[in-house]
Write a protein that holds these residues in place. Structure first.
Motif, PDB file in Angstrom:
ATOM      1  N   TYR A  82      11.093 -12.465   7.408  1.00  0.00           N
ATOM      2  CA  TYR A  82       9.819 -11.852   7.032  1.00  0.00           C
ATOM      3  C   TYR A  82       9.697 -11.695   5.518  1.00  0.00           C
ATOM      4  O   TYR A  82       8.838 -12.289   4.896  1.00  0.00           O
ATOM      5  N   ILE A  83      10.602 -10.933   4.920  1.00  0.00           N
ATOM      6  CA  ILE A  83      10.452 -10.601   3.506  1.00  0.00           C
ATOM      7  C   ILE A  83      11.152 -11.641   2.611  1.00  0.00           C
ATOM      8  O   ILE A  83      10.886 -11.714   1.426  1.00  0.00           O
ATOM      9  N   GLU A  84      12.031 -12.456   3.218  1.00  0.00           N
ATOM     10  CA  GLU A  84      12.752 -13.523   2.510  1.00  0.00           C
ATOM     11  C   GLU A  84      13.425 -13.005   1.247  1.00  0.00           C
ATOM     12  O   GLU A  84      13.122 -13.441   0.134  1.00  0.00           O
ATOM     13  N   SER A  85      14.333 -12.071   1.438  1.00  0.00           N
ATOM     14  CA  SER A  85      14.897 -11.363   0.286  1.00  0.00           C
ATOM     15  C   SER A  85      15.766 -12.238  -0.616  1.00  0.00           C
ATOM     16  O   SER A  85      16.011 -11.863  -1.761  1.00  0.00           O
ATOM     17  N   ASP A  86      16.225 -13.392  -0.124  1.00  0.00           N
ATOM     18  CA  ASP A  86      16.945 -14.290  -1.038  1.00  0.00           C
ATOM     19  C   ASP A  86      15.988 -14.869  -2.080  1.00  0.00           C
ATOM     20  O   ASP A  86      16.333 -15.048  -3.237  1.00  0.00           O
ATOM     21  N   LYS A  87      14.768 -15.165  -1.628  1.00  0.00           N
ATOM     22  CA  LYS A  87      13.768 -15.751  -2.512  1.00  0.00           C
ATOM     23  C   LYS A  87      13.047 -14.680  -3.335  1.00  0.00           C
ATOM     24  O   LYS A  87      12.770 -14.869  -4.508  1.00  0.00           O
ATOM     25  N   TYR A  88      12.738 -13.578  -2.696  1.00  0.00           N
ATOM     26  CA  TYR A  88      11.997 -12.496  -3.353  1.00  0.00           C
ATOM     27  C   TYR A  88      12.794 -11.196  -3.215  1.00  0.00           C
ATOM     28  O   TYR A  88      12.512 -10.382  -2.334  1.00  0.00           O
ATOM     29  N   PRO A  89      13.809 -11.016  -4.061  1.00  0.00           N
ATOM     30  CA  PRO A  89      14.712  -9.872  -3.840  1.00  0.00           C
ATOM     31  C   PRO A  89      14.095  -8.487  -4.091  1.00  0.00           C
ATOM     32  O   PRO A  89      14.586  -7.516  -3.558  1.00  0.00           O
ATOM     33  N   LYS A  90      13.025  -8.433  -4.888  1.00  0.00           N
ATOM     34  CA  LYS A  90      12.512  -7.118  -5.291  1.00  0.00           C
ATOM     35  C   LYS A  90      11.059  -6.910  -4.885  1.00  0.00           C
ATOM     36  O   LYS A  90      10.293  -7.844  -4.784  1.00  0.00           O
ATOM     37  N   ALA A  91      10.721  -5.637  -4.733  1.00  0.00           N
ATOM     38  CA  ALA A  91       9.314  -5.246  -4.687  1.00  0.00           C
ATOM     39  C   ALA A  91       9.096  -4.361  -5.906  1.00  0.00           C
ATOM     40  O   ALA A  91       9.984  -3.588  -6.279  1.00  0.00           O
ATOM     41  N   SER A  92       7.956  -4.470  -6.557  1.00  0.00           N
ATOM     42  CA  SER A  92       7.726  -3.613  -7.710  1.00  0.00           C
ATOM     43  C   SER A  92       6.275  -3.163  -7.760  1.00  0.00           C
ATOM     44  O   SER A  92       5.383  -3.782  -7.191  1.00  0.00           O
ATOM     45  N   PHE A  93       6.086  -2.050  -8.433  1.00  0.00           N
ATOM     46  CA  PHE A  93       4.741  -1.518  -8.623  1.00  0.00           C
ATOM     47  C   PHE A  93       4.632  -1.029 -10.059  1.00  0.00           C
ATOM     48  O   PHE A  93       5.534  -0.407 -10.594  1.00  0.00           O
ATOM     49  N   THR A  94       3.523  -1.332 -10.683  1.00  0.00           N
ATOM     50  CA  THR A  94       3.275  -0.774 -12.004  1.00  0.00           C
ATOM     51  C   THR A  94       1.808  -0.374 -12.066  1.00  0.00           C
ATOM     52  O   THR A  94       0.940  -1.082 -11.560  1.00  0.00           O
ATOM     53  N   GLY A  95       1.567   0.802 -12.619  1.00  0.00           N
ATOM     54  CA  GLY A  95       0.190   1.264 -12.665  1.00  0.00           C
ATOM     55  C   GLY A  95       0.058   2.615 -13.337  1.00  0.00           C
ATOM     56  O   GLY A  95       0.942   3.025 -14.099  1.00  0.00           O
ATOM     57  N   ASN A  96      -1.052   3.260 -13.057  1.00  0.00           N
ATOM     58  CA  ASN A  96      -1.295   4.559 -13.678  1.00  0.00           C
ATOM     59  C   ASN A  96      -1.924   5.480 -12.649  1.00  0.00           C
ATOM     60  O   ASN A  96      -2.220   5.061 -11.531  1.00  0.00           O
ATOM     61  N   VAL A 122      -3.448  13.388  -7.146  1.00  0.00           N
ATOM     62  CA  VAL A 122      -3.834  12.318  -8.078  1.00  0.00           C
ATOM     63  C   VAL A 122      -4.227  11.060  -7.298  1.00  0.00           C
ATOM     64  O   VAL A 122      -4.003  10.975  -6.087  1.00  0.00           O
ATOM     65  N   GLN A 123      -4.784  10.121  -8.009  1.00  0.00           N
ATOM     66  CA  GLN A 123      -5.113   8.816  -7.431  1.00  0.00           C
ATOM     67  C   GLN A 123      -4.312   7.781  -8.208  1.00  0.00           C
ATOM     68  O   GLN A 123      -4.372   7.746  -9.442  1.00  0.00           O
ATOM     69  N   VAL A 124      -3.528   6.972  -7.502  1.00  0.00           N
ATOM     70  CA  VAL A 124      -2.676   5.987  -8.168  1.00  0.00           C
ATOM     71  C   VAL A 124      -3.312   4.597  -8.038  1.00  0.00           C
ATOM     72  O   VAL A 124      -3.703   4.188  -6.948  1.00  0.00           O
ATOM     73  N   ASN A 125      -3.415   3.920  -9.162  1.00  0.00           N
ATOM     74  CA  ASN A 125      -3.957   2.558  -9.183  1.00  0.00           C
ATOM     75  C   ASN A 125      -2.945   1.644  -9.838  1.00  0.00           C
ATOM     76  O   ASN A 125      -2.331   2.030 -10.830  1.00  0.00           O
ATOM     77  N   GLY A 126      -2.804   0.456  -9.292  1.00  0.00           N
ATOM     78  CA  GLY A 126      -1.906  -0.474  -9.973  1.00  0.00           C
ATOM     79  C   GLY A 126      -1.694  -1.744  -9.190  1.00  0.00           C
ATOM     80  O   GLY A 126      -2.425  -2.049  -8.249  1.00  0.00           O
ATOM     81  N   GLN A 127      -0.653  -2.473  -9.617  1.00  0.00           N
ATOM     82  CA  GLN A 127      -0.347  -3.782  -9.055  1.00  0.00           C
ATOM     83  C   GLN A 127       0.943  -3.678  -8.267  1.00  0.00           C
ATOM     84  O   GLN A 127       1.979  -3.295  -8.810  1.00  0.00           O
ATOM     85  N   LEU A 128       0.875  -4.048  -6.988  1.00  0.00           N
ATOM     86  CA  LEU A 128       2.064  -4.064  -6.142  1.00  0.00           C
ATOM     87  C   LEU A 128       2.500  -5.512  -5.937  1.00  0.00           C
ATOM     88  O   LEU A 128       1.696  -6.354  -5.533  1.00  0.00           O
ATOM     89  N   THR A 129       3.769  -5.783  -6.237  1.00  0.00           N
ATOM     90  CA  THR A 129       4.309  -7.123  -6.017  1.00  0.00           C
ATOM     91  C   THR A 129       5.302  -7.065  -4.868  1.00  0.00           C
ATOM     92  O   THR A 129       6.280  -6.319  -4.918  1.00  0.00           O
ATOM     93  N   LEU A 130       5.005  -7.841  -3.833  1.00  0.00           N
ATOM     94  CA  LEU A 130       5.828  -7.830  -2.623  1.00  0.00           C
ATOM     95  C   LEU A 130       5.819  -9.251  -2.066  1.00  0.00           C
ATOM     96  O   LEU A 130       4.757  -9.882  -2.006  1.00  0.00           O
ATOM     97  N   HIS A 131       7.010  -9.765  -1.705  1.00  0.00           N
ATOM     98  CA  HIS A 131       7.098 -11.107  -1.133  1.00  0.00           C
ATOM     99  C   HIS A 131       6.479 -12.137  -2.088  1.00  0.00           C
ATOM    100  O   HIS A 131       5.841 -13.098  -1.678  1.00  0.00           O
TER     101      HIS A 131
END
Lengths: 179, 294
Positions: free
Chosen positions: A82-96, A111-120
């Motif tokens: 599903y997540i293919e962790s060998d290919k995509y080892p991390k998930a990350s989020f950056t925002g404000n 608060v309200q959080v907005n940002g970019q989530l990187t997954l898979h």
């Protein structure tokens, strides 16, 4: 004039060093899939998170292999299929976040959080409600929201579709200490 | 003085740009911290099933989970149209394997071929770990006991019906798609047909898998039996090809092999057929895993 400018520079430098950041290396992210046939629970207690309350910025990083399942076979399938962790080892989020947080006054701030989530390997903008709690010099961020695996190109084959929800409940809890 | 003003303006600009770039700076900070503190990973999913085709793999049921395995082989393809290319005949093995801990699994099985019962354990000695341990190593011990009645061989006591197989499973997941396993084996037969046949037999196997999709792989194994160990019967090296299809807790394996038996002594030392003559057994393995954790 020269002295004034120096003073000005000094205050700038002071301001910058005053920008206190709050950090953790053992934050929590859990996700839950509930169907009548099977419940899937996965928890990661090694999430890296940083919150900068002055600039209202925040970021998260977690290793996909850090997600632990009750059933080892599920964990293996999560990583392999599903997540293919060998290919995509991390998930990350950056925002404000938007909303006022006073680090000098204890309390829970919605608060309200907005940002970019990187997954898979796929980056998507997300916007979720959260709370930031100031308590004994620590900052605790908390959020519950839903994510759809299909949005991140995570395919669930038809044969197990009835056992895996099309939306996951995600819980995030990070207790950050001053850096 | 002008210079000082210019420097100040420059610094102010720098300050502002660093403030707006804070987003990625925070992420970089975390990524740096992560790579500094990261522990080596234990490699998982070297194979999908607990057997390549007949040879056991380094995979074993996890702690407190039970695997039910059905191994099934039809007759020989060269039996021709009259026996529907072997589909009229079948041998089967049922097996139950249970993970006592994450490093020890035990199993029992029963094959229709010579009505053989077997007991086994699989002990994980080493786990492949990125940057630390290059291979996974497990020990597989199998005891077999045939119960087929021979009216003409009254001397066949339980001692003579027992054989032992030890296999050292040395596997490496080379990439997420390719895994290989080297499997030296040692067998002891309490009874052999003639004095010229050896009671202790050495053998070496090589096998592997290549994933063709996330949930399917092509498997192959070759088991080389050095000469002058089994001489009375004309035996051949065992070569098997298979296709793994994984669906949740099931693994289906479609199999072509010149070995009819599916446990140690049979496919390693009693393979009587050969590919060249159409002595090929088509069959399948199906496993279902049950977990007893919440």
């Amino acid at each position: 004039m020269k002295n004034f400018l120096l003073l000005f520079l000094f205050t700038l430098a002071l301001q910058k060093s005053h920008a206190q950041m709050y950090l953790t290396r053992n934050g929590y992210i859990g996700f839950f899939s509930k169907t009548p046939l099977e419940n899937v629970i996965a928890e990661n207690r090694q999430v890296y998170a940083v919150i900068d309350p002055d600039k209202k910025n925040l970021a998260f990083v977690s290793l996909m292999k850090g997600f632990l399942f009750a059933k080892e076979l599920m964990q293996e399938h999560f990583n392999e299929n599903y997540i293919e962790s060998d290919k995509y080892p991390k998930a990350s989020f950056t925002g404000n976040f938007t909303g006022d947080v006073d680090v000098k006054t204890e309390g829970v701030y919605p608060v309200q959080v907005n940002g970019q989530l990187t997954l898979h390997g796929i980056t998507k903008p997300i916007q979720v409600p959260a709370t930031i709690e100031v308590h004994q010099g620590k900052i605790t961020g908390k959020s519950d929201f839903k994510l759809t695996p299909a949005d991140f190109d995570i395919k669930i084959p038809s044969i197990v579709r009835e056992k895996i929800a099309s939306q996951m409940d995600v819980h995030v809890l990070v207790e950050c200490n001053p850096k | 003085m002008h210079k000082l003003i210019r420097t100040t303006l420059f610094l102010m600009l720098l300050y502002r740009s660093s403030a707006s770039a804070q987003d990625t700076t925070l992420l970089n900070l975390l990524n740096d911290s992560l790579s500094n503190h990261h522990q080596p990973d234990v490699v998982t999913g070297t194979f999908k099933a607990t057997q390549i085709i007949n040879t056991p793999t380094v995979q074993a049921p996890a702690k407190r989970s039970l695997q039910f395995l059905i191994m099934h082989r039809f007759g020989r393809l060269n039996e021709g149209g009259y026996a529907l290319f072997g589909l009229d005949n079948a041998t089967i093995r049922f097996g139950l394997d249970y993970g006592i801990t994450d490093w020890l699994a035990v199993g029992v099985g029963r094959s229709s071929l010579e009505k053989t019962y077997d007991g086994s354990f699989k002990l994980k000695l080493l786990r492949q770990t990125t940057g630390k341990i290059p291979v996974s190593v497990s020990l597989y011990e199998l005891l077999t006991y045939t119960t087929l009645r021979y009216s003409d061989k009254p001397f066949l006591t339980s001692r003579f019906r027992t054989a032992y197989t030890s296999q050292l499973l040395i596997a490496k997941k080379i990439s997420s798609k390719l895994s290989l396993q080297l499997t030296p084996a040692f067998m002891h037969f309490n009874l052999v047909k003639n004095p010229a046949d050896k009671n202790n037999i050495w053998e070496i196997g090589l096998g592997g898998r290549i994933k063709i999709t996330k949930r399917m792989s092509i498997n192959a194994e070759y088991n080389y039996l050095p000469d002058n160990q089994v001489v009375t019967d004309r035996v051949y090296h065992s070569l098997s090809l298979g296709l793994d299809i994984e669906t949740g807790g099931h693994v289906f394996q479609l199999v072509f092999s010149n070995s009819q038996g599916m446990i140690g002594p049979y496919y390693l030392a009693k393979t009587m057929d050969r590919w060249g003559k159409g002595g090929i057994f088509f069959g399948f393995n199906i496993s279902r895993s049950f977990s007893f954790k919440k």
